[in-house]
Design a protein around this motif. Structure first.
Motif, mmCIF file in Angstrom:
data_model
loop_
_atom_site.group_PDB
_atom_site.id
_atom_site.type_symbol
_atom_site.label_atom_id
_atom_site.label_comp_id
_atom_site.label_asym_id
_atom_site.label_seq_id
_atom_site.Cartn_x
_atom_site.Cartn_y
_atom_site.Cartn_z
ATOM 1 N N ALA A 1 0.903 -1.280 0.083
ATOM 2 C CA ALA A 1 -0.150 0.041 -0.110
ATOM 3 C C ALA A 1 0.813 1.307 0.143
ATOM 4 C CB ALA A 1 -0.733 -0.090 1.429
ATOM 5 N N ILE A 2 0.290 2.281 -0.267
ATOM 6 C CA ILE A 2 0.925 3.609 -0.500
ATOM 7 C C ILE A 2 0.074 4.590 0.816
ATOM 8 C CG2 ILE A 2 1.484 5.797 -1.629
ATOM 9 C CD1 ILE A 2 1.771 3.781 -4.313
ATOM 10 N N VAL A 3 0.624 5.251 1.452
ATOM 11 C CA VAL A 3 0.056 5.942 2.527
ATOM 12 C C VAL A 3 -0.565 7.611 1.763
ATOM 13 C CG1 VAL A 3 0.115 7.146 4.622
ATOM 14 C CG2 VAL A 3 1.599 5.241 4.539
ATOM 15 N N LEU A 4 -1.798 7.583 1.985
ATOM 16 C CA LEU A 4 -2.335 8.999 1.416
ATOM 17 C C LEU A 4 -2.830 9.723 2.458
ATOM 18 C CD1 LEU A 4 -5.370 7.196 -1.028
ATOM 19 C CD2 LEU A 4 -3.044 7.934 -1.452
ATOM 20 N N GLY A 5 -2.805 9.455 3.786
ATOM 21 C CA GLY A 5 -3.067 10.540 4.898
ATOM 22 C C GLY A 5 -3.468 9.700 6.313
ATOM 23 N N GLY B 1 -8.085 9.200 19.162
ATOM 24 C CA GLY B 1 -7.868 9.097 20.313
ATOM 25 C C GLY B 1 -6.396 9.819 21.040
ATOM 26 N N GLU B 2 -5.787 9.197 22.203
ATOM 27 C CA GLU B 2 -4.697 10.021 22.439
ATOM 28 C C GLU B 2 -3.437 9.444 21.582
ATOM 29 O OE1 GLU B 2 -4.370 12.322 24.957
ATOM 30 O OE2 GLU B 2 -6.405 12.729 24.980
ATOM 31 N N THR B 3 -3.345 8.370 21.370
ATOM 32 C CA THR B 3 -2.213 7.514 20.891
ATOM 33 C C THR B 3 -2.300 7.215 19.450
ATOM 34 O OG1 THR B 3 -2.410 5.425 21.924
ATOM 35 C CG2 THR B 3 -1.422 7.143 23.125
ATOM 36 N N SER B 4 -3.657 7.044 18.850
ATOM 37 C CA SER B 4 -3.616 6.067 17.576
ATOM 38 C C SER B 4 -4.119 7.248 16.537
ATOM 39 C CB SER B 4 -4.653 4.936 18.006
ATOM 40 O OG SER B 4 -4.490 4.311 18.829
ATOM 41 N N VAL B 5 -4.220 6.431 15.446
ATOM 42 C CA VAL B 5 -4.448 7.293 14.147
ATOM 43 C C VAL B 5 -5.497 6.525 13.223
ATOM 44 C CG1 VAL B 5 -2.623 8.779 14.150
ATOM 45 C CG2 VAL B 5 -2.485 6.755 12.761
ATOM 46 N N ILE B 6 -6.202 7.218 12.473
ATOM 47 C CA ILE B 6 -6.817 6.257 11.482
ATOM 48 C C ILE B 6 -6.017 6.782 9.967
ATOM 49 C CG2 ILE B 6 -9.068 6.178 10.140
ATOM 50 C CD1 ILE B 6 -9.344 5.248 12.943
ATOM 51 N N ALA B 7 -5.577 5.556 9.673
ATOM 52 C CA ALA B 7 -4.647 5.746 8.308
ATOM 53 C C ALA B 7 -5.388 5.494 7.034
ATOM 54 C CB ALA B 7 -3.277 4.796 8.505
ATOM 55 N N GLU B 8 -5.358 6.232 6.034
ATOM 56 C CA GLU B 8 -5.864 5.894 4.845
ATOM 57 C C GLU B 8 -4.597 5.575 3.762
ATOM 58 O OE1 GLU B 8 -8.741 8.449 1.758
ATOM 59 O OE2 GLU B 8 -7.108 9.620 2.766
ATOM 60 N N VAL B 9 -5.014 4.335 3.277
ATOM 61 C CA VAL B 9 -3.587 3.778 2.171
ATOM 62 C C VAL B 9 -4.631 3.594 0.959
ATOM 63 C CG1 VAL B 9 -2.633 3.279 4.123
ATOM 64 C CG2 VAL B 9 -3.800 1.585 3.148
ATOM 65 N N MET B 10 -3.638 3.628 -0.175
ATOM 66 C CA MET B 10 -4.054 3.133 -1.366
ATOM 67 C C MET B 10 -3.491 1.861 -1.574
ATOM 68 S SD MET B 10 -6.083 3.308 -4.150
ATOM 69 C CE MET B 10 -6.364 2.691 -5.709
ATOM 70 N N THR B 11 -4.080 0.517 -1.588
ATOM 71 C CA THR B 11 -3.599 -0.607 -1.599
ATOM 72 C C THR B 11 -3.411 -1.152 -3.191
ATOM 73 O OG1 THR B 11 -5.654 -2.079 -1.539
ATOM 74 C CG2 THR B 11 -4.576 -1.253 0.449
ATOM 75 N N ARG B 12 -2.994 -2.300 -3.292
ATOM 76 C CA ARG B 12 -2.482 -2.778 -4.728
ATOM 77 C C ARG B 12 -3.824 -3.236 -5.313
ATOM 78 N NH1 ARG B 12 1.981 -4.245 -7.734
ATOM 79 N NH2 ARG B 12 3.351 -3.727 -6.122
ATOM 80 N N GLY B 13 -4.566 -4.460 -4.280
ATOM 81 C CA GLY B 13 -5.493 -5.114 -4.502
ATOM 82 C C GLY B 13 -6.715 -4.939 -4.230
ATOM 83 N N ARG B 14 -6.873 -3.999 -3.067
ATOM 84 C CA ARG B 14 -8.033 -3.666 -2.445
ATOM 85 C C ARG B 14 -8.492 -2.265 -2.351
ATOM 86 N NH1 ARG B 14 -5.735 -8.149 -0.281
ATOM 87 N NH2 ARG B 14 -6.896 -9.897 -0.039
ATOM 88 N N GLY B 15 -7.740 -1.450 -3.374
ATOM 89 C CA GLY B 15 -8.295 -0.113 -3.366
ATOM 90 C C GLY B 15 -8.068 0.944 -2.116
ATOM 91 N N ARG B 16 -8.900 1.879 -2.066
ATOM 92 C CA ARG B 16 -8.415 3.016 -0.888
ATOM 93 C C ARG B 16 -9.201 2.280 0.339
ATOM 94 N NH1 ARG B 16 -11.448 7.084 0.898
ATOM 95 N NH2 ARG B 16 -12.912 6.743 -0.587
ATOM 96 N N HIS B 17 -8.421 2.149 1.286
ATOM 97 C CA HIS B 17 -8.985 1.492 2.585
ATOM 98 C C HIS B 17 -8.310 2.242 3.645
ATOM 99 C CE1 HIS B 17 -10.221 -2.086 4.804
ATOM 100 N NE2 HIS B 17 -10.203 -2.727 3.670
ATOM 101 N N LEU B 18 -9.168 2.012 4.915
ATOM 102 C CA LEU B 18 -9.023 2.871 6.144
ATOM 103 C C LEU B 18 -8.892 1.957 7.237
ATOM 104 C CD1 LEU B 18 -11.786 5.650 6.022
ATOM 105 C CD2 LEU B 18 -9.447 5.712 5.293
ATOM 106 N N GLY B 19 -7.915 2.157 8.210
ATOM 107 C CA GLY B 19 -7.643 1.470 9.286
ATOM 108 C C GLY B 19 -7.293 2.128 10.455
ATOM 109 N N MET B 20 -7.367 1.693 11.717
ATOM 110 C CA MET B 20 -6.777 2.094 12.701
ATOM 111 C C MET B 20 -5.446 1.636 13.105
ATOM 112 S SD MET B 20 -8.347 2.488 16.755
ATOM 113 C CE MET B 20 -8.074 0.655 16.903
ATOM 114 N N VAL B 21 -4.592 2.548 13.355
ATOM 115 C CA VAL B 21 -3.082 2.005 13.662
ATOM 116 C C VAL B 21 -2.803 2.442 15.334
ATOM 117 C CG1 VAL B 21 -0.726 2.330 13.244
ATOM 118 C CG2 VAL B 21 -2.293 2.688 11.146
ATOM 119 N N ARG B 22 -2.826 1.730 16.111
ATOM 120 C CA ARG B 22 -2.525 1.903 17.477
ATOM 121 C C ARG B 22 -1.247 2.268 17.686
ATOM 122 N NH1 ARG B 22 -6.819 0.139 20.499
ATOM 123 N NH2 ARG B 22 -8.370 -1.548 19.650
ATOM 124 N N GLY B 23 -1.048 3.151 18.326
ATOM 125 C CA GLY B 23 0.378 3.876 18.531
ATOM 126 C C GLY B 23 0.935 4.711 17.439
ATOM 127 N N GLY B 24 -0.124 4.973 16.552
ATOM 128 C CA GLY B 24 0.454 5.835 15.240
ATOM 129 C C GLY B 24 1.188 7.080 15.488
#
Length: 254
Positions: free
Chosen positions: A7-11, A16-39
């Motif tokens: 994947a390529i990070v888009l933003g 919360g206090e320590t985590s982020v929601i990451a937005e990535v463009m994946t090779r096979g599953r398109g644009r996808h969001l997910g939480m990164v703990r400790g991000g």
């Protein structure tokens, strides 16, 4: 539920206090969001910069859940992408374009194109031409592709120099001459198997062409506007082409 992909990070945005929601463009599953703990940690912040390539594993209890990402760096481009205005604005503008696409809708060719363009954002002519082709590809995937290979009036593939604003199809010089003031210019570098290098004038025509159809078909129906980053990229690319090349400095006058 679990999968792993490149994947390529888009933003990112805070969660919360320590985590982020990451937005990535994946090779096979398109644009996808997910939480990164400790991000927001010092270790993860450099990895989560837009433009970086990562190996991502997504896990969730159900497929429709947001889920969590585990990311491992593959190529950290972010430092290079901060060196020029075309790169800074370009990565933001392409991320904004990908947000027009439905989340989790696979577009592997756009992933590949994004990866290539990110490595050429420091060369204004290359970056500008590739960016315009990227916008055309996004339009095509949204169902609004342009036909630039033959004249809509005659079927000819020769002397194509206009695009009809109504049909989004190419028009030859002779067929379009009576309506030239109503036509959009078709830059030569977008021609079929063209070997023309993109100069500032051709890029300006290309940017106007894609902006017209993005606004008409994508932004206006959704009540949106093209990202400000796109304007920044366009201005930076055209300005850089107007300057002397670094490898061909102006000679000092005696």
């Amino acid at each position: 539920m679990q999968w792993t992909d490149e994947a390529i990070v888009l933003g990112v945005r805070r969660h919360g206090e320590t985590s982020v929601i990451a937005e990535v463009m994946t090779r096979g599953r398109g644009r996808h969001l997910g939480m990164v703990r400790g991000g927001r940690s010092r270790a993860m912040q450099p990895v989560l910069q837009p433009g970086n390539s990562v190996d991502v594993t997504w896990r969730a209890r159900l497929d429709e859940h947001l889920g969590e990402f585990r990311l491992e760096p593959l190529e950290l481009r972010a430092g290079r992408l901060m060196e020029t205005a075309t790169a800074v604005y370009g990565v933001q503008a392409m991320a904004a374009l990908l947000r027009f696409l439905p989340e989790r809708d696979p577009h592997p060719h756009l992933y590949e194109a994004l990866s290539v363009i990110l490595d050429h954002l420091h060369e204004p002519a290359d970056a500008g031409e590739l960016f315009i082709r990227f916008e055309l590809a996004v339009l095509n995937d949204l169902g609004f592709g342009l036909d630039l290979l033959e004249c809509v009036a005659t079927g000819s593939r020769e002397n194509l120099c206009y695009v009809s604003p109504k049909s989004g199809r190419a028009v030859s010089r002779d067929a379009g001459a009576p309506f030239a003031d109503r036509m959009l210019a078709l830059p030569a570098f977008l021609g079929d198997e063209s070997r023309h290098a993109a100069d500032a004038a051709a890029l300006a025509d290309g940017f106007r062409l894609t902006a017209f159809f993005l606004n008409r078909h994508v932004c206006e129906p959704r009540g949106l506007e093209l990202a400000n980053a796109r304007d920044g990229f366009v201005q930076a690319a055209l300005k850089a082409l107007a300057l002397p090349r670094n490898d061909q400095p102006r000679k000092a006058h005696a």
